[in-house]
Design a protein around this motif. Sequence first.
Motif, mmCIF file in Angstrom:
data_model
loop_
_atom_site.group_PDB
_atom_site.id
_atom_site.type_symbol
_atom_site.label_atom_id
_atom_site.label_comp_id
_atom_site.label_asym_id
_atom_site.label_seq_id
_atom_site.Cartn_x
_atom_site.Cartn_y
_atom_site.Cartn_z
ATOM 1 N N LEU A 269 -5.884 69.139 42.232
ATOM 2 C CA LEU A 269 -5.360 70.111 41.140
ATOM 3 C C LEU A 269 -5.134 69.255 39.879
ATOM 4 C CD1 LEU A 269 -4.015 72.891 40.959
ATOM 5 C CD2 LEU A 269 -1.780 71.747 41.541
ATOM 6 N N HIS A 270 -4.586 68.131 39.887
ATOM 7 C CA HIS A 270 -4.409 67.327 38.707
ATOM 8 C C HIS A 270 -5.676 67.322 37.770
ATOM 9 C CE1 HIS A 270 -2.449 63.621 36.759
ATOM 10 N NE2 HIS A 270 -3.010 64.276 35.959
ATOM 11 N N ASP A 271 -6.726 67.032 38.384
ATOM 12 C CA ASP A 271 -8.118 66.757 37.928
ATOM 13 C C ASP A 271 -8.655 68.149 37.137
ATOM 14 O OD1 ASP A 271 -8.286 64.056 37.690
ATOM 15 O OD2 ASP A 271 -9.921 63.894 38.890
ATOM 16 N N LEU A 272 -8.568 69.172 38.100
ATOM 17 C CA LEU A 272 -8.884 70.511 37.509
ATOM 18 C C LEU A 272 -8.003 71.053 36.301
ATOM 19 C CD1 LEU A 272 -9.481 72.523 40.892
ATOM 20 C CD2 LEU A 272 -11.157 71.894 39.138
ATOM 21 N N GLY A 273 -6.559 70.515 36.359
ATOM 22 C CA GLY A 273 -6.192 70.752 35.357
ATOM 23 C C GLY A 273 -6.396 70.026 33.982
ATOM 24 N N LYS A 274 -6.907 68.885 34.191
ATOM 25 C CA LYS A 274 -7.625 67.962 33.174
ATOM 26 C C LYS A 274 -8.720 68.686 32.666
ATOM 27 C CE LYS A 274 -6.106 63.691 35.202
ATOM 28 N NZ LYS A 274 -6.733 62.287 35.651
ATOM 29 N N LEU A 275 -9.467 69.083 33.404
ATOM 30 C CA LEU A 275 -10.626 69.814 33.057
ATOM 31 C C LEU A 275 -10.275 70.928 32.311
ATOM 32 C CD1 LEU A 275 -13.133 69.112 35.958
ATOM 33 C CD2 LEU A 275 -13.382 68.216 33.647
ATOM 34 N N LEU A 276 -9.372 71.789 32.785
ATOM 35 C CA LEU A 276 -9.090 73.205 31.928
ATOM 36 C C LEU A 276 -8.595 72.657 30.782
ATOM 37 C CD1 LEU A 276 -8.826 76.048 32.086
ATOM 38 C CD2 LEU A 276 -6.650 75.761 33.287
ATOM 39 N N LEU A 277 -7.671 71.569 30.721
ATOM 40 C CA LEU A 277 -7.151 71.251 29.426
ATOM 41 C C LEU A 277 -8.165 71.060 28.099
ATOM 42 C CD1 LEU A 277 -4.784 70.533 27.330
ATOM 43 C CD2 LEU A 277 -4.833 68.217 28.561
ATOM 44 N N GLY A 278 -9.238 70.164 28.927
ATOM 45 C CA GLY A 278 -10.239 69.739 28.038
ATOM 46 C C GLY A 278 -11.167 70.910 27.563
ATOM 47 N N PHE A 279 -11.500 71.581 28.474
ATOM 48 C CA PHE A 279 -12.420 72.747 28.043
ATOM 49 C C PHE A 279 -11.684 73.841 27.149
ATOM 50 C CE2 PHE A 279 -15.385 71.169 30.761
ATOM 51 C CZ PHE A 279 -16.745 71.460 30.012
#
Lengths: 387, 479
Positions: A237-247
């Motif tokens: 979840l954390h990594d998906l969150g980072k990707l969402l933040l980045g995108f």
Amino acid sequence: MTPASAPFSTLSRRLALLAIVSAITLAIGAAISPVRTWSNLLIINFYLVTLGLGGALFIALTYVCNASWNVSFRRVPEALAVLLAPVGLGLLAVLALGREHYDWHPHGTGDAGTFWFKEMWCNSTFWFGRAAVYVSLWILLSRALVTVSRRQDNTGTLGLTIANKRLSALFLFVYAVTFSLASCDWLMLLEPLWFSTIWGVYNFAGMVQAVLATMIVLALVLRSRGPLRRIFTDDHLHDLGKLLLGFSCFWMYIWFSQYMLIWYTNIPEEASYFIPRMQGAWGPIMVVNIVLNWIAPFLFLLPRPCKRSESVMMKVAVIVLIGRWVDLYVMVFPTTMGDWPVFGLWELAGGCLLIGTFGWLFFRSFAKAAPVPSADPLLGESLHYHC
Amino acid sequence: MAKSKKQRTTPVAPVQAADPLATLRPQLITGGKTPADVTRDICAPLDHSPGALWWSAFSVSMTALIVGTIAVTYQIATGIGTWGLNRTVGWAFDITNFVFWVGIGHAGTLISAVLFLFRQKWRTSVNRSAEAMTLIAVVCAGLFPVIHMGRPWLAFWMFPYPNTRGSLWVNFKSPLLWDVFAISTYLLISAVFWYVGLIPDLATIRDKSKPGWRRRITGFFSLGWNGSARTWHRYETVYMLLAGLATPLVFSVHTIVSMDFATAMIPGWHTTIFPPYFVAGAIFSGLAMVLTLMLIARKVMHLEDYITVLHIEAMCKLMLSMGCIVGLAYGTEFFIAAYSGNPYEQFVFLNRALGPFSWAYWTMVSCNVLIPQLLWLRSLRRNFAFVFLISIVVNIGMWFERFVIIVTSLHRDFLPSSWASYVPTIVEVATLVGSFGLFFSCFLLFCRFMPVIAMAEVKGVLKSPQRDLKHDSARGDAA
């Protein structure tokens, strides 16, 4: 039906019912306000197609990077990719019904000789034929990716991972060219005299953002209801969150690049897109668009604990998904419906049709395979993943 | 089939065919190195006098630098009239070189910051050199606008501060001023990032040096590093934060450089795709330069076990993907020019492909898009001589990209009576040669006095994949 689908049969039925009721409402809408209904249908179908395509894109990107963190929940983007067939056909039907909205002919501006390419490019048959080719290629390649992955469940062969890696590289190449052209054909051509070279990148950014948010919502639902319990972890979840933040930041960057360069030079044929969207009643909607797609996710997702919190992530993902609809709304409605934003029963019905159709199709396709790619050689790494 | 092919072509990274995980996660560092071996191997060049190869390379670089220095001195003493510019082509060689060098720097930040956030372990063998390359390239880039000012001793006028010139402020609406801010921020953050990454390695050199000047200098700059868990914890936190801060810089710098052109109402310059297109192009050219440098360093400094076929292949894949993105941007520009029906746009792009500078345009397309497609073939990605050649080809292609954008958009002005051509003078060519001299001289000095590979980071990836799995995590290694 596999056991994975059991907890979702009631939910699927409800979603199907929602889709049917919304479809009937929109059918009435089509009789009363055909242009508005068609605009809603275009948004819904484009949204759904980009979710399916985004699922395939996510799978392909992770394969070519040899990534393993995503393997445990890879069946979620795979189920999204399977959606491409029905929603792609839906989009083709909507395009066929709305050909008049893409009608281009020289308006007496400029030298007719300079428009020979546009005349050829906007030819009805060629335009629709291209759309059919894009959709077919996407369906073909994404189905192949999913089929190979599912076949690995039985054999566990390493060769299938390598085969999918090669297929992914091909998919990415085809995707980059076709999606750029498709976003111009289906959205930019609504305003036939306007053009922007960054349009494909802008739609790519929105698509990736939306598909990440969708995967967050779906993985959390699947975790709370069983199939991905103790498989989809807080670290994923954390990594998906980072990707969402980045995108989200990437979306804003592309939005700003397009807007700033058009604003700075203020050339009439380019500014024609932003003037009605920024200066009239649409202005506040443009601000809402930025708040939903960038400001909210940026502020919520910056702190580490938020990216590991189920409730925060769920809320942010829903905000982004609403933001994606608003983004498409401001691309389509000012052109088809004029200077005043309209929001009423037809848009609500459109939104419900989107959710109902998507949810129903997704859970159906998710149930068709094991919820976890159990024989993938990288599954062990994914299950032990700590970020 | 795939396994047997891999075994045949990768003598430096043998794989165990029986274990799929070993195939997917091969050892990055070969030769069965221990942490002590890493320190010894990487510090070896610091302990010995450089060989004849280093001295000859340094002599050539210094000669080029001297040629450049003479050219710059001459043009400052005489004036910018020594360049081949004219009223129509008012920007040409200097700005081309500026954009080229800024672009070269981008791969350093990409490898050190972005790939760090994406946990690409292969970056550990190349990040130190790539970061050093970034700093040197940005300095080379900065020289060109300063020379172009004509009176470089007044360069401080670029900074906005209350002054006694009446009070004359800089033009905040100009992207050229944004460049000043963007590039100085980039240089600062890149330097800090490079230095912070160096601290554990400086401490290693300090600890293994005999008392003397080297020990005193490395002792001072290693900031009292003692290798304790607390020191490492703080170091990792700072490194992560800096990586997060440096990532937007990968985008911002070349975005603003692209705006130098895209905010102008000149067909061929003003187009909305410029910001992401320039960023992709910058990373593309930077990766090519990293490959050029690392393939030389690998051979000359005997780093074969540290820069293996896996590192080269990963960089080739990244370079290929960036080349394809750049190709898509070229295609999009052409497509939209035709689609828009704008006769000026159409003329500019047809003029690029078929006009007097078509040789430059087709050099650009061949070097950046067509030839790199060969990297789809795995055997060629693993052929060092071929990869070296491709990296040079891409460097040439990316220089031409900037030249094509700048000169072909200007030389045929709106009024045919203003049409002109452009040929660089010997002074301009000598300045470019000088910038290469500066770049390679600084890089060779870096190789001589600094550890070219981040020892502390490489030691972290020596573990076997299986052990790594238990303690570490699932990582996405592009190799």
